[in-house]
Design a protein around this motif. Sequence first.
Motif, PDB file in Angstrom:
ATOM      1  N   ARG A 346       0.903  -1.077  -0.008  1.00 36.00           N
ATOM      2  CA  ARG A 346       0.237  -0.204  -0.211  1.00 36.00           C
ATOM      3  C   ARG A 346       1.431   1.524  -0.303  1.00 36.00           C
ATOM      4  NH1 ARG A 346      -0.333  -1.822   5.394  1.00 36.00           N
ATOM      5  NH2 ARG A 346       0.221  -0.693   6.782  1.00 36.00           N
ATOM      6  N   LEU A 347       0.291   2.249  -0.558  1.00 37.16           N
ATOM      7  CA  LEU A 347       1.246   3.386  -1.027  1.00 37.16           C
ATOM      8  C   LEU A 347       0.472   4.679   0.371  1.00 37.16           C
ATOM      9  CD1 LEU A 347       1.016   4.185  -4.906  1.00 37.16           C
ATOM     10  CD2 LEU A 347       2.216   2.872  -3.011  1.00 37.16           C
ATOM     11  N   CYS A 348      -0.438   4.215   1.074  1.00 40.24           N
ATOM     12  CA  CYS A 348      -1.351   5.394   1.794  1.00 40.24           C
ATOM     13  C   CYS A 348      -1.479   5.307   3.471  1.00 40.24           C
ATOM     14  CB  CYS A 348      -2.857   5.587   1.409  1.00 40.24           C
ATOM     15  SG  CYS A 348      -2.418   6.811  -0.369  1.00 40.24           S
ATOM     16  N   LYS A 349      -1.454   5.402   4.485  1.00 43.46           N
ATOM     17  CA  LYS A 349      -1.015   4.540   5.725  1.00 43.46           C
ATOM     18  C   LYS A 349      -2.258   5.330   6.664  1.00 43.46           C
ATOM     19  CE  LYS A 349       1.135   4.890  10.229  1.00 43.46           C
ATOM     20  NZ  LYS A 349       1.856   5.976  11.101  1.00 43.46           N
ATOM     21  N   HIS A 350      -2.898   5.555   6.197  1.00 43.34           N
ATOM     22  CA  HIS A 350      -4.869   6.182   6.539  1.00 43.34           C
ATOM     23  C   HIS A 350      -6.352   5.406   5.323  1.00 43.34           C
ATOM     24  CE1 HIS A 350      -2.235   6.927  10.279  1.00 43.34           C
ATOM     25  NE2 HIS A 350      -1.840   8.149   8.998  1.00 43.34           N
ATOM     26  N   THR A 351      -5.544   5.589   4.621  1.00 44.32           N
ATOM     27  CA  THR A 351      -6.546   5.874   3.953  1.00 44.32           C
ATOM     28  C   THR A 351      -6.972   4.368   2.693  1.00 44.32           C
ATOM     29  OG1 THR A 351      -6.861   7.819   3.294  1.00 44.32           O
ATOM     30  CG2 THR A 351      -8.293   7.271   1.702  1.00 44.32           C
ATOM     31  N   GLU A 352      -7.522   3.188   1.954  1.00 46.06           N
ATOM     32  CA  GLU A 352      -7.422   2.919   1.667  1.00 46.06           C
ATOM     33  C   GLU A 352      -7.675   2.854  -0.002  1.00 46.06           C
ATOM     34  OE1 GLU A 352      -9.934  -0.877   2.534  1.00 46.06           O
ATOM     35  OE2 GLU A 352      -9.212  -1.203   4.773  1.00 46.06           O
ATOM     36  N   ILE A 353      -6.838   2.559  -0.797  1.00 43.42           N
ATOM     37  CA  ILE A 353      -6.395   3.449  -2.195  1.00 43.42           C
ATOM     38  C   ILE A 353      -5.535   2.133  -2.731  1.00 43.42           C
ATOM     39  CG2 ILE A 353      -5.970   5.201  -3.866  1.00 43.42           C
ATOM     40  CD1 ILE A 353      -6.277   7.622  -1.586  1.00 43.42           C
ATOM     41  N   ASN A 354      -6.912   1.825  -4.154  1.00 43.70           N
ATOM     42  CA  ASN A 354      -5.697   1.057  -5.176  1.00 43.70           C
ATOM     43  C   ASN A 354      -5.418   1.599  -6.187  1.00 43.70           C
ATOM     44  OD1 ASN A 354      -6.653  -1.134  -3.217  1.00 43.70           O
ATOM     45  ND2 ASN A 354      -8.296  -1.663  -4.626  1.00 43.70           N
ATOM     46  N   PHE A 355      -3.660   1.546  -6.859  1.00 40.57           N
ATOM     47  CA  PHE A 355      -3.150   2.302  -8.163  1.00 40.57           C
ATOM     48  C   PHE A 355      -2.440   0.675  -8.875  1.00 40.57           C
ATOM     49  CE2 PHE A 355      -2.865   5.259  -3.776  1.00 40.57           C
ATOM     50  CZ  PHE A 355      -2.432   6.547  -4.143  1.00 40.57           C
ATOM     51  N   VAL A 356      -2.555   1.766  -9.591  1.00 45.29           N
ATOM     52  CA  VAL A 356      -1.726   0.512 -10.230  1.00 45.29           C
ATOM     53  C   VAL A 356      -0.937   1.803 -11.445  1.00 45.29           C
ATOM     54  CG1 VAL A 356      -2.163  -0.379 -12.575  1.00 45.29           C
ATOM     55  CG2 VAL A 356      -4.236  -0.381 -11.433  1.00 45.29           C
ATOM     56  N   GLY A 357       0.321   1.326 -11.099  1.00 45.08           N
ATOM     57  CA  GLY A 357       1.561   2.238 -11.629  1.00 45.08           C
ATOM     58  C   GLY A 357       3.118   1.353 -11.580  1.00 45.08           C
ATOM     59  N   HIS A 358       4.017   2.211 -11.580  1.00 48.88           N
ATOM     60  CA  HIS A 358       5.440   1.721 -11.076  1.00 48.88           C
ATOM     61  C   HIS A 358       6.288   2.761 -10.546  1.00 48.88           C
ATOM     62  CE1 HIS A 358       8.154  -1.311 -12.156  1.00 48.88           C
ATOM     63  NE2 HIS A 358       7.698  -1.979 -12.974  1.00 48.88           N
ATOM     64  N   THR A 359       7.437   2.371  -9.535  1.00 48.26           N
ATOM     65  CA  THR A 359       8.413   2.414  -8.917  1.00 48.26           C
ATOM     66  C   THR A 359       9.604   2.570 -10.250  1.00 48.26           C
ATOM     67  OG1 THR A 359       9.008   0.997  -8.010  1.00 48.26           O
ATOM     68  CG2 THR A 359       7.325   2.514  -5.965  1.00 48.26           C
ATOM     69  N   GLY A 360      10.395   3.785  -9.879  1.00 43.89           N
ATOM     70  CA  GLY A 360      11.869   3.748 -10.413  1.00 43.89           C
ATOM     71  C   GLY A 360      12.808   3.685  -9.375  1.00 43.89           C
ATOM     72  N   ILE A 361      13.945   1.893  -9.027  1.00 39.16           N
ATOM     73  CA  ILE A 361      14.944   2.413  -8.232  1.00 39.16           C
ATOM     74  C   ILE A 361      16.281   2.066  -8.678  1.00 39.16           C
ATOM     75  CG2 ILE A 361      16.061   1.578  -5.984  1.00 39.16           C
ATOM     76  CD1 ILE A 361      12.513   0.964  -4.978  1.00 39.16           C
ATOM     77  N   ALA A 362      17.014   3.848  -9.062  1.00 36.30           N
ATOM     78  CA  ALA A 362      18.011   3.189  -9.843  1.00 36.30           C
ATOM     79  C   ALA A 362      19.734   4.160  -9.359  1.00 36.30           C
ATOM     80  CB  ALA A 362      18.836   2.142 -11.002  1.00 36.30           C
TER      81      ALA A 362
END
Length: 418
Positions: A346-362
């Motif tokens: 999950r991306l949100c601590k206090h709210t239930e929200i469904n997301f679609v997407g991607h992260t980038g880490i490099a």
Amino acid sequence: MDERFSALIGDSGVKVPGLGVIIFKGGREVYANFFGSRKLGKKNLPVTRDTKFRVASLSKQFTIFTIMQLVEQGKLNLDEDVSKYLGFELRNKKFPAVPITARMLASHTSSIRDGKIYSIPPNFGLNEFFSPHGKFYEDGAHFADEPPEKFFTYCNLNYGILGTIIEAVTGTRFDIYQRENILSQFDTRADYVVGNLSRKDFDLLGTTYQKKNAAGHWDEFGDWYAKADDYVAQPARDTIYLQNPYAEDFCGTYDLRNYKVGTNATIFSPQGGLRISFEELTHAMEMILNGGMYRGRKILSQESLAEMFKPQWIFDTKKNNGDTCGGVMLSYGLGEYQIDGRSTARLCKHTEINFVGHTGIAFGLLAGMFFRAGTKDAFLYIANGHCLDENNDPRSFGKFSGNYIWEEDIFRVVEGRL
């Protein structure tokens, strides 16, 4: 919000050197601001809306945009043996009877693994990864013990193969085809080859940083070390600097003029090598939020986007059918993954929200581009460095999810506007 984002900028601990965030609500931009530096040192330059960064795995969705275009054109089949396109038989040696498909590559269920090196010089062919006599075979490290389609493991080499398939199908070099058929259609001047940027765009290029020296030692109170795109002068046209995040000593500049199309698109890093600005990322988001349309141009069909965004693989706790990257990837589509607002992803601590997407880490960069499922709410962010070892320092671990602490800090602020 400005004050809370500004508080994330700093020189030690969980701070970052530069940050930009853009938020959409109902398809309309409701927030955008940029903080800190895109280049450190004597010539300190600020992060701006037009700053271009090497956006790491946000690049994957752009590779899949092209794959889906080619599917729509009837030039590519997601479920055919990719050996047909590559010109050699691609098989996991442990499962020689099972074909590997583009769908498996795009969803990381191909049974191909990264090994230490997954971007190689242009004078080598892709088969150097997979032949026992190949220079980059790594004693078979690129083949999993699990069969194709049955098991998920995130693998950047999958996208190097997809980039090579794009070249084989189109007869055009990967970066050129992307620029002419995807990136220009969004009205961007993004590119994979820094030397081919215009002078104006090169001057907007940002650098990514870590507090890790060449010997691999981290010191959060020490100097920042540039990890990607720290150019003193613009490279020559049609040359490319090759890097591997897990083999930082394997790098070098290569001339592309004699590159044979369709043999090895890993040199362009289809998984992570796109240089694109915040502004230009909003163009791609606009296309996504409008069902494949960008300002009157049809880039992709709604059906193609739906295929990208739906789960192609779902983690099953009973079967233990995948590596979830610490609980962050519990399902995966084609170049995108899905986030259950109640899960460890999950991306949100206090709210239930469904997301679609991607992260980038490099190379120090942390980025994300997500939309709220079933709505036109979305956000994107890029931070261009971090002080702590993200894999071994406990302070880098998230407090309410499997994400990194830097991501959680950004998500906490964004949550208030969604």
